[in-house]
Design an enzyme around this catalytic site. Structure first.
Site, PDB file in Angstrom:
ATOM      1  N   GLY A 169      25.601  12.430 -28.671  1.00  0.00           N
ATOM      2  CA  GLY A 169      25.096  13.121 -27.485  1.00  0.00           C
ATOM      3  C   GLY A 169      25.563  12.463 -26.208  1.00  0.00           C
ATOM      4  O   GLY A 169      25.744  13.122 -25.176  1.00  0.00           O
ATOM      5  N   ALA A 170      25.763  11.148 -26.282  1.00  0.00           N
ATOM      6  CA  ALA A 170      26.199  10.431 -25.083  1.00  0.00           C
ATOM      7  C   ALA A 170      27.591  10.878 -24.639  1.00  0.00           C
ATOM      8  O   ALA A 170      27.915  10.841 -23.452  1.00  0.00           O
ATOM      9  CB  ALA A 170      26.170   8.926 -25.333  1.00  0.00           C
ATOM     10  N   GLY A 190       0.836  -1.194   0.000  1.00  0.00           N
ATOM     11  CA  GLY A 190       0.000   0.000   0.000  1.00  0.00           C
ATOM     12  C   GLY A 190       0.872   1.246   0.000  1.00  0.00           C
ATOM     13  O   GLY A 190       2.019   1.233  -0.436  1.00  0.00           O
ATOM     14  N   GLY A 191       0.306   2.307   0.540  1.00  0.00           N
ATOM     15  CA  GLY A 191       1.040   3.569   0.580  1.00  0.00           C
ATOM     16  C   GLY A 191       2.309   3.495   1.395  1.00  0.00           C
ATOM     17  O   GLY A 191       3.195   4.355   1.266  1.00  0.00           O
TER      18      GLY A 191
HETATM   19  C1  HXC Z   1      -3.528  -4.662  12.266  1.00  0.00           C
HETATM   20  C2  HXC Z   1      -2.453  -6.512  11.472  1.00  0.00           C
HETATM   21  C3  HXC Z   1      -2.246  -5.890  10.223  1.00  0.00           C
HETATM   22  C4  HXC Z   1      -2.738  -4.580  10.068  1.00  0.00           C
HETATM   23  C5  HXC Z   1      -1.402  -7.845  10.148  1.00  0.00           C
HETATM   24  N1  HXC Z   1      -1.924  -7.724  11.370  1.00  0.00           N
HETATM   25  N2  HXC Z   1      -1.594  -6.746   9.430  1.00  0.00           N
HETATM   26  N3  HXC Z   1      -3.080  -5.889  12.467  1.00  0.00           N
HETATM   27  N4  HXC Z   1      -3.345  -3.996  11.105  1.00  0.00           N
HETATM   28  N5  HXC Z   1      -2.543  -3.929   8.942  1.00  0.00           N
HETATM   29  C6  HXC Z   1      -1.872  -8.692  12.446  1.00  0.00           C
HETATM   30  C7  HXC Z   1      -2.713  -9.917  12.213  1.00  0.00           C
HETATM   31  O1  HXC Z   1      -4.007  -9.688  12.666  1.00  0.00           O
HETATM   32  C8  HXC Z   1      -1.982 -10.943  13.058  1.00  0.00           C
HETATM   33  O2  HXC Z   1      -2.325 -10.730  14.396  1.00  0.00           O
HETATM   34  C9  HXC Z   1      -0.545 -10.553  12.919  1.00  0.00           C
HETATM   35  O3  HXC Z   1      -0.539  -9.184  12.507  1.00  0.00           O
HETATM   36  C10 HXC Z   1       0.201 -11.335  11.875  1.00  0.00           C
HETATM   37  O4  HXC Z   1      -0.538 -11.354  10.696  1.00  0.00           O
HETATM   38  P1  HXC Z   1      -0.804 -12.696   9.868  1.00  0.00           P
HETATM   39  O5  HXC Z   1      -1.826 -12.392   8.853  1.00  0.00           O
HETATM   40  O6  HXC Z   1      -1.049 -13.825  10.798  1.00  0.00           O
HETATM   41  O7  HXC Z   1       0.643 -12.900   9.219  1.00  0.00           O
HETATM   42  P2  HXC Z   1       1.004 -13.385   7.767  1.00  0.00           P
HETATM   43  O8  HXC Z   1       0.227 -14.607   7.411  1.00  0.00           O
HETATM   44  O9  HXC Z   1       2.481 -13.463   7.738  1.00  0.00           O
HETATM   45  O10 HXC Z   1       0.527 -12.225   6.781  1.00  0.00           O
HETATM   46  C11 HXC Z   1       1.106 -10.961   6.883  1.00  0.00           C
HETATM   47  C12 HXC Z   1       0.331  -9.965   6.008  1.00  0.00           C
HETATM   48  C13 HXC Z   1      -1.190 -10.037   6.355  1.00  0.00           C
HETATM   49  C14 HXC Z   1       0.537 -10.364   4.550  1.00  0.00           C
HETATM   50  C15 HXC Z   1       0.941  -8.610   6.243  1.00  0.00           C
HETATM   51  O11 HXC Z   1      -1.320  -9.932   7.756  1.00  0.00           O
HETATM   52  C16 HXC Z   1      -1.959  -8.950   5.712  1.00  0.00           C
HETATM   53  O12 HXC Z   1      -2.317  -9.029   4.527  1.00  0.00           O
HETATM   54  N6  HXC Z   1      -2.273  -7.907   6.489  1.00  0.00           N
HETATM   55  C17 HXC Z   1      -3.049  -6.793   6.013  1.00  0.00           C
HETATM   56  C18 HXC Z   1      -2.251  -5.959   5.112  1.00  0.00           C
HETATM   57  C19 HXC Z   1      -2.998  -4.746   4.672  1.00  0.00           C
HETATM   58  O13 HXC Z   1      -3.943  -4.837   3.905  1.00  0.00           O
HETATM   59  N7  HXC Z   1      -2.621  -3.611   5.285  1.00  0.00           N
HETATM   60  C20 HXC Z   1      -3.210  -2.353   4.931  1.00  0.00           C
HETATM   61  C21 HXC Z   1      -2.503  -1.930   3.657  1.00  0.00           C
HETATM   62  S1  HXC Z   1      -3.031  -0.383   3.159  1.00  0.00           S
HETATM   63  P3  HXC Z   1      -2.244 -11.891  15.491  1.00  0.00           P
HETATM   64  O14 HXC Z   1      -2.900 -11.317  16.692  1.00  0.00           O
HETATM   65  O15 HXC Z   1      -2.964 -13.072  14.922  1.00  0.00           O
HETATM   66  O16 HXC Z   1      -0.793 -12.163  15.725  1.00  0.00           O
HETATM   67  C22 HXC Z   1      -1.967   0.591   3.904  1.00  0.00           C
HETATM   68  C23 HXC Z   1      -2.219   2.000   3.625  1.00  0.00           C
HETATM   69  C24 HXC Z   1      -1.025   2.806   3.970  1.00  0.00           C
HETATM   70  O17 HXC Z   1      -1.111   0.227   4.600  1.00  0.00           O
HETATM   71  C25 HXC Z   1      -1.271   4.136   3.415  1.00  0.00           C
HETATM   72  C26 HXC Z   1      -0.180   5.086   3.682  1.00  0.00           C
HETATM   73  C27 HXC Z   1      -0.466   6.368   3.032  1.00  0.00           C
END
Ligand code: HXC
Length: 535
Positions: free
Chosen positions: A425-426, A190-191
């Protein structure tokens, strides 16, 4: 996997999470410290190890000089109340921040802890990073981010997005003031990718890190492409296809070692010079092997890395962006103990041609070196810019101009050596005298001309060749004539565009002296808010 870690290092002793209330204040403090050390708990740390990853604290342990780490914000907790978040509180809130030293030099560091909510960025997690960034900027020392995060803390919504923005804007303010290095050691999606993207160098770990704006599921929905995370945004993809990462490291230890090595070439901030390493002056600096690199046939390739290795201090070359846009080589090295940034055409890949990606790659590296007072060594063997619709339609004009702009605006000492071809040019672009190089050398085999002799003869003697009894012999005659007149360094030397034609074996000796001579160079650009590089 456990065995692997045991072999690699002695695991840190991490205390058991504190279970009982303490009355003695010192015991209470120690209990809290021990609790913070555990992050999201031993089970999650084990899960991290099982994936072949180090914990946030272990990464810091390997990065910094032993005993130098001072943590800041160990007891910070999140403030979220939704989704029962008040029941899940971890000291430190998913990021370890502080300062320490690498080879005795101050650095600021944040290390995201995947064991706490997947290292996701909450309001307070962001505040901790921001605090470290502000300190780094005010005190003029590099910032190192060890990224391992699931992105925005989903339970917190917009305050998390705001936290990212607070980081982005500081990345921009710090750009060109202090070196900023990003190691990606887990997910980065994401961002969230934009903070590392603004920093100076990105390092990724193969098979355990990835970066993308939208993940494979969204890609599938929108474009119907089936792609894995690794293919879409893994280390190798970004090292070779997109150029987003500068290093694809085999494992985390290699990644950390690269971080340390990178820092060794850099000053602490834009007001300082890079550290000078011990160097025994006065030895024999002739390098006879350099005389045997250029093939007799000018159409034959050779590996410019051999020229680099034969020129710089032994073992000092660190190539950056190795797998990307391979017709240009960039990297750091030392000459006579002093840091230099190296930009070199690579005749072994597409004849060393400048294309969109090689121009972008070169330009960004030149600008980093210029921002941080690192002198430039430019090795030239370039047949020109790459022709074709693909290049024209994707903007070789704008992108080639980036390299021209970057060399022209750079005020650090600039030394150029033309080893063979410098066409069209290079020739101008590759740090020629005309755009401000301080010293320009050429090897005797150099060909400095508008184009290669054959192409030139075919154009300017087209009708004469066509009318000749033996057109092939006529062409050869004209090629020889053009070669003698123009395909050499002497016309340029006669004009002073080349300061000296040197034997290849003298190159190192000449460069040591030239960079020493230029070490107090002062050059300024006209006062302006900022230039407008063709982005
Ligand atoms: C809160 C999160 C989290 C999140 C993971 N966890 N991502 N908690 N916010 N964004 C937590 C899970 O609930 C889990 O908690 C622990 O972290 C580990 O995650 P798992 O899924 O068990 O691990 P894994 O299988 O290795 O997968 C990792 C992952 C997946 C690929 C990162 O967790 C995932 O897809 N997370 C969401 C990613 C996402 O969509 N983020 C938002 C992106 S948008 P427990 O308690 O079970 O240990 C964004 C916008 C930013 O970031 C913008 C900036 C401008």
């Amino acid at each position: 996997m456990q065995g692997f870690w045991e072999l690699l290092y002695t695991p840190l002793v991490i205390a058991e999470k504190h279970q009982y209330p303490m009355k003695n204040p010192i015991e209470q403090l120690e209990a809290k410290r021990q609790e913070a050390m555990l992050g999201g708990g031993q089970k999650r740390i084990d899960a991290q190890h099982a994936k072949g990853k180090l914990s946030a604290r272990e990464r810091i342990h390997f990065l910094l000089d032993e005993g130098s780490f001072e943590e800041i914000g160990m007891l910070v907790t999140h403030r979220a109340q939704d989704f029962d978040m008040q029941k899940q509180v971890f000291l430190g809130d998913g990021v370890v921040t502080g300062y320490g030293t690498v080879n005795g030099r101050l650095v600021y560091v944040f290390s995201q802890d995947f064991t706490v909510f997947g290292g996701s960025l909450s309001e307070t997690h962001a505040e901790k990073i921001v605090k470290i960034m502000d300190l780094a900027l005010k005190n003029g020392a590099p910032l190192i981010g060890l990224n391992d995060s699931g992105g925005a803390r989903i339970q917190e919504g917009v305050v998390s997005l705001g936290g990212y923005a607070d980081i982005f804007v500081r990345n921009v303010k710090a750009s060109g003031v202090i070196p900023q290095l990003s190691a990606i050691m887990g997910p980065c999606a994401g961002g969230a990718v934009y903070s590392p993207a603004i920093t100076d160098f990105i390092l990724m770990v193969e098979q355990s890190s990835y970066m993308f704006v939208t993940g494979p599921n969204v890609v599938k929905t929108v474009t119907h492409e089936e792609v894995t995370s690794e293919e879409l945004g893994g280390a190798h993809t970004h090292a070779s296809k997109s150029g987003v990462t500068h290093f694809a490291c085999a494992n985390e230890i290699e990644c950390i070692n690269h971080l340390k090595q990178l820092l060794s070439y850099m000053p602490q901030n834009c007001e300082e010079d890079a550290p000078v390493y011990a160097y025994e002056a006065g030895g024999n600096e002739l390098r006879p092997d350099l005389a045997n690199i250029i093939p007799a046939n000018p159409q034959q390739p050779y590996d410019m890395r051999e020229v680099i290795e034969g020129t710089v201090d032994e073992g000092s070359f660190l190539e950056v962006h190795k797998e990307f846009a391979e017709s240009i080589i960039v990297g750091f090295a030392r000459i006579g103990g002093r840091s230099i940034g190296l930009i070199a055409n690579q005749p072994a890949h597409l004849a060393g041609v400048l294309d969109i990606n090689s121009s972008r790659k070169g330009a960004r590296f030149v600008r980093f070196c210029d921002a941080f007072n690192i002198p430039l060594l430019v090795l030239v063997d370039v047949p020109g810019f790459l022709p074709g619709t693909d290049q024209e339609w994707h903007g070789i004009i704008t992108n080639g101009a980036k390299l021209l702009y970057a060399f022209s605006e750079a005020t650090v000492p600039k030394v150029t050596v033309i080893t063979r071809k410098a066409y069209g040019g290079a020739y101008d672009v590759m740090s020629s005298k005309h755009i401000g190089a301080d010293m320009n050398y050429a090897w005797p085999a150099a060909e400095i001309a508008v184009m290669g002799a054959k192409g030139a003869a075919e154009i300017i003697f087209k009708s004469e060749i066509a009318a000749a009894e033996n057109p092939e012999a006529k062409l050869q005659e004209k090629v020889d004539d053009y070669t003698e007149k123009f395909a050499n360094p002497y016309r340029a030397a006669a004009r002073g565009f080349i300061d000296e034609v040197i034997r290849p074996e003298e190159t190192r000796h000449k460069l040591i002296r030239a960079f020493k001579m230029l070490e107090n160079k002062v050059e300024t650009m006209p006062r302006k808010k900022h230039g407008n590089i063709p982005l």
